[in-house]
Design a protein around this motif. Structure first.
Motif, PDB file in Angstrom:
ATOM      1  N   LEU A   1       0.684  -1.135   0.624  1.00  0.00           N
ATOM      2  CA  LEU A   1       0.189  -0.442   0.229  1.00  0.00           C
ATOM      3  C   LEU A   1       0.621   1.166   0.108  1.00  0.00           C
ATOM      4  O   LEU A   1       0.611   1.966  -1.175  1.00  0.00           O
ATOM      5  N   LEU A   2       1.786   1.510   0.981  1.00  0.00           N
ATOM      6  CA  LEU A   2       2.530   2.277   0.952  1.00  0.00           C
ATOM      7  C   LEU A   2       3.810   2.809  -0.200  1.00  0.00           C
ATOM      8  O   LEU A   2       3.679   3.661  -0.880  1.00  0.00           O
ATOM      9  N   ASN A   3       3.942   1.596  -0.559  1.00  0.00           N
ATOM     10  CA  ASN A   3       4.576   1.538  -2.036  1.00  0.00           C
ATOM     11  C   ASN A   3       3.943   2.291  -3.387  1.00  0.00           C
ATOM     12  O   ASN A   3       4.850   2.888  -3.971  1.00  0.00           O
ATOM     13  N   SER A   4       2.355   1.527  -3.001  1.00  0.00           N
ATOM     14  CA  SER A   4       1.904   2.020  -4.158  1.00  0.00           C
ATOM     15  C   SER A   4       1.552   3.542  -3.415  1.00  0.00           C
ATOM     16  O   SER A   4       1.535   4.348  -5.400  1.00  0.00           O
ATOM     17  N   VAL A   5       1.288   3.615  -3.135  1.00  0.00           N
ATOM     18  CA  VAL A   5       0.804   5.330  -3.116  1.00  0.00           C
ATOM     19  C   VAL A   5       1.830   6.205  -2.941  1.00  0.00           C
ATOM     20  O   VAL A   5       1.892   7.258  -3.540  1.00  0.00           O
ATOM     21  N   LEU A   6       3.587   6.135  -2.517  1.00  0.00           N
ATOM     22  CA  LEU A   6       4.645   6.401  -2.748  1.00  0.00           C
ATOM     23  C   LEU A   6       5.022   6.358  -3.722  1.00  0.00           C
ATOM     24  O   LEU A   6       6.214   7.402  -4.735  1.00  0.00           O
ATOM     25  N   PHE A   7       5.320   5.622  -4.549  1.00  0.00           N
ATOM     26  CA  PHE A   7       5.566   5.098  -5.936  1.00  0.00           C
ATOM     27  C   PHE A   7       4.779   4.827  -6.730  1.00  0.00           C
ATOM     28  O   PHE A   7       5.950   5.196  -8.250  1.00  0.00           O
ATOM     29  N   GLY A   8       4.132   4.052  -6.468  1.00  0.00           N
ATOM     30  CA  GLY A   8       3.052   4.205  -7.963  1.00  0.00           C
ATOM     31  C   GLY A   8       3.437   2.521  -8.340  1.00  0.00           C
ATOM     32  O   GLY A   8       2.965   2.112  -9.130  1.00  0.00           O
ATOM     33  N   MET A   9       3.999   1.920  -7.629  1.00  0.00           N
ATOM     34  CA  MET A   9       4.460   0.783  -7.826  1.00  0.00           C
ATOM     35  C   MET A   9       4.710   0.278  -6.443  1.00  0.00           C
ATOM     36  O   MET A   9       5.282   0.161  -5.416  1.00  0.00           O
ATOM     37  N   PRO A  10       3.461  -1.000  -6.545  1.00  0.00           N
ATOM     38  CA  PRO A  10       2.850  -2.328  -7.779  1.00  0.00           C
ATOM     39  C   PRO A  10       1.857  -0.688  -8.008  1.00  0.00           C
ATOM     40  O   PRO A  10       1.259  -0.108  -7.385  1.00  0.00           O
ATOM     41  N   LEU A  11       1.139  -0.841  -9.211  1.00  0.00           N
ATOM     42  CA  LEU A  11       0.737  -0.136  -9.957  1.00  0.00           C
ATOM     43  C   LEU A  11      -0.701  -0.999  -9.253  1.00  0.00           C
ATOM     44  O   LEU A  11      -1.380  -1.897  -9.309  1.00  0.00           O
ATOM     45  N   PRO A  12      -1.869   0.472  -9.138  1.00  0.00           N
ATOM     46  CA  PRO A  12      -3.068  -0.234  -8.794  1.00  0.00           C
ATOM     47  C   PRO A  12      -3.521  -1.234  -9.133  1.00  0.00           C
ATOM     48  O   PRO A  12      -4.317  -2.463  -8.199  1.00  0.00           O
ATOM     49  N   ALA A  13      -3.687  -1.382 -10.415  1.00  0.00           N
ATOM     50  CA  ALA A  13      -4.086  -2.596 -11.199  1.00  0.00           C
ATOM     51  C   ALA A  13      -4.362  -3.836 -10.403  1.00  0.00           C
ATOM     52  O   ALA A  13      -4.882  -4.920 -10.298  1.00  0.00           O
ATOM     53  N   VAL A  14      -2.811  -3.650 -10.166  1.00  0.00           N
ATOM     54  CA  VAL A  14      -1.951  -5.319  -9.503  1.00  0.00           C
ATOM     55  C   VAL A  14      -2.068  -5.315  -7.939  1.00  0.00           C
ATOM     56  O   VAL A  14      -1.304  -6.134  -7.774  1.00  0.00           O
ATOM     57  N   LEU A  15      -2.770  -4.472  -7.922  1.00  0.00           N
ATOM     58  CA  LEU A  15      -2.467  -4.467  -6.174  1.00  0.00           C
ATOM     59  C   LEU A  15      -2.999  -5.709  -5.577  1.00  0.00           C
ATOM     60  O   LEU A  15      -2.915  -6.119  -4.539  1.00  0.00           O
ATOM     61  N   PRO A  16      -4.461  -5.888  -6.029  1.00  0.00           N
ATOM     62  CA  PRO A  16      -4.662  -6.794  -5.227  1.00  0.00           C
ATOM     63  C   PRO A  16      -4.157  -8.192  -4.740  1.00  0.00           C
ATOM     64  O   PRO A  16      -4.145  -8.883  -3.883  1.00  0.00           O
ATOM     65  N   THR A  17      -3.411  -8.483  -6.440  1.00  0.00           N
ATOM     66  CA  THR A  17      -2.756  -9.967  -6.180  1.00  0.00           C
ATOM     67  C   THR A  17      -1.541  -9.348  -5.413  1.00  0.00           C
ATOM     68  O   THR A  17      -1.267 -10.540  -5.017  1.00  0.00           O
ATOM     69  N   ILE A  18      -0.517  -8.334  -5.447  1.00  0.00           N
ATOM     70  CA  ILE A  18       0.307  -8.288  -4.476  1.00  0.00           C
ATOM     71  C   ILE A  18      -0.278  -8.495  -3.182  1.00  0.00           C
ATOM     72  O   ILE A  18       0.936  -9.134  -2.473  1.00  0.00           O
TER      73      ILE A  18
END
Length: 169
Positions: free
Chosen positions: A73-90
């Motif tokens: 969650l923090l990686n996605s919010v702060l750095f854009g990765m993982p992309l929101p589309a793949v966040l559920p599987t990650i």
């Protein structure tokens, strides 16, 4: 090869759970940033899972679960990765890893290459099945087994070394 190390099972009501988890979250934020500098570094090395494995195995599934959820969650919010589309599987794979590592450590009270291999293969197989259900594409869901073998091996052997020699306390 098998080694007995001091394993913990920190709970949510214990304040020491959160600084420990924070250290592993920071690791799960820094390592992907470094490996994403390489072509397909994230897909090959699966860095977002490394410190989740170590945290859950060494400090219990609850500390691992905090790491497993906060890191992506923090990686996605702060750095854009993982992309929101793949966040559920990650997130799915991260949670499965934290639970598998924590319960394996609790059950066997030791760390070994075969146990870590069992944990990594277990979360990856269950995660691939879950990803397949979520996205409906087996080829994409099996990407970690096609591209991420170096990352899985790093989790097993690097995790073993890290747990045994770098955080012996």
């Amino acid at each position: 090869m098998q080694t007995t190390v001091k394993l913990y099972a920190y709970g949510y009501s214990e304040m020491r759970t959160y600084p420990v988890a924070l250290l592993f979250v920071i690791g799960n934020m820094a390592l992907p940033q470094l490996l994403h500098l390489l072509p397909q570094g994230g897909m090959t090395w699966l860095p977002i899972y490394f410190f989740t494995l170590i945290g859950a195995y060494k400090y219990g599934w609850k500390a691992g679960l905090v790491t497993a959820i906060a890191s992506p969650l923090l990686n996605s919010v702060l750095f854009g990765m993982p992309l929101p589309a793949v966040l559920p599987t990650i997130l799915l794979k991260s949670v499965l890893l934290a639970l598998a590592a924590g319960f394996t450590a609790e059950r066997y009270q030791r760390v070994s290459i075969p146990l870590l291999l069992m944990v990594v293969l277990g979360y990856q197989l269950a995660g691939t099945l879950g990803e397949w259900i979520l996205i409906g594409n087996f080829y994409t869901a099996s990407q970690d087994f096609r591209i991420g073998i170096p990352g899985m091996l790093t989790q097993v052997f690097g995790g073993y070394l890290f747990i045994n020699y770098l955080i012996r306390k």
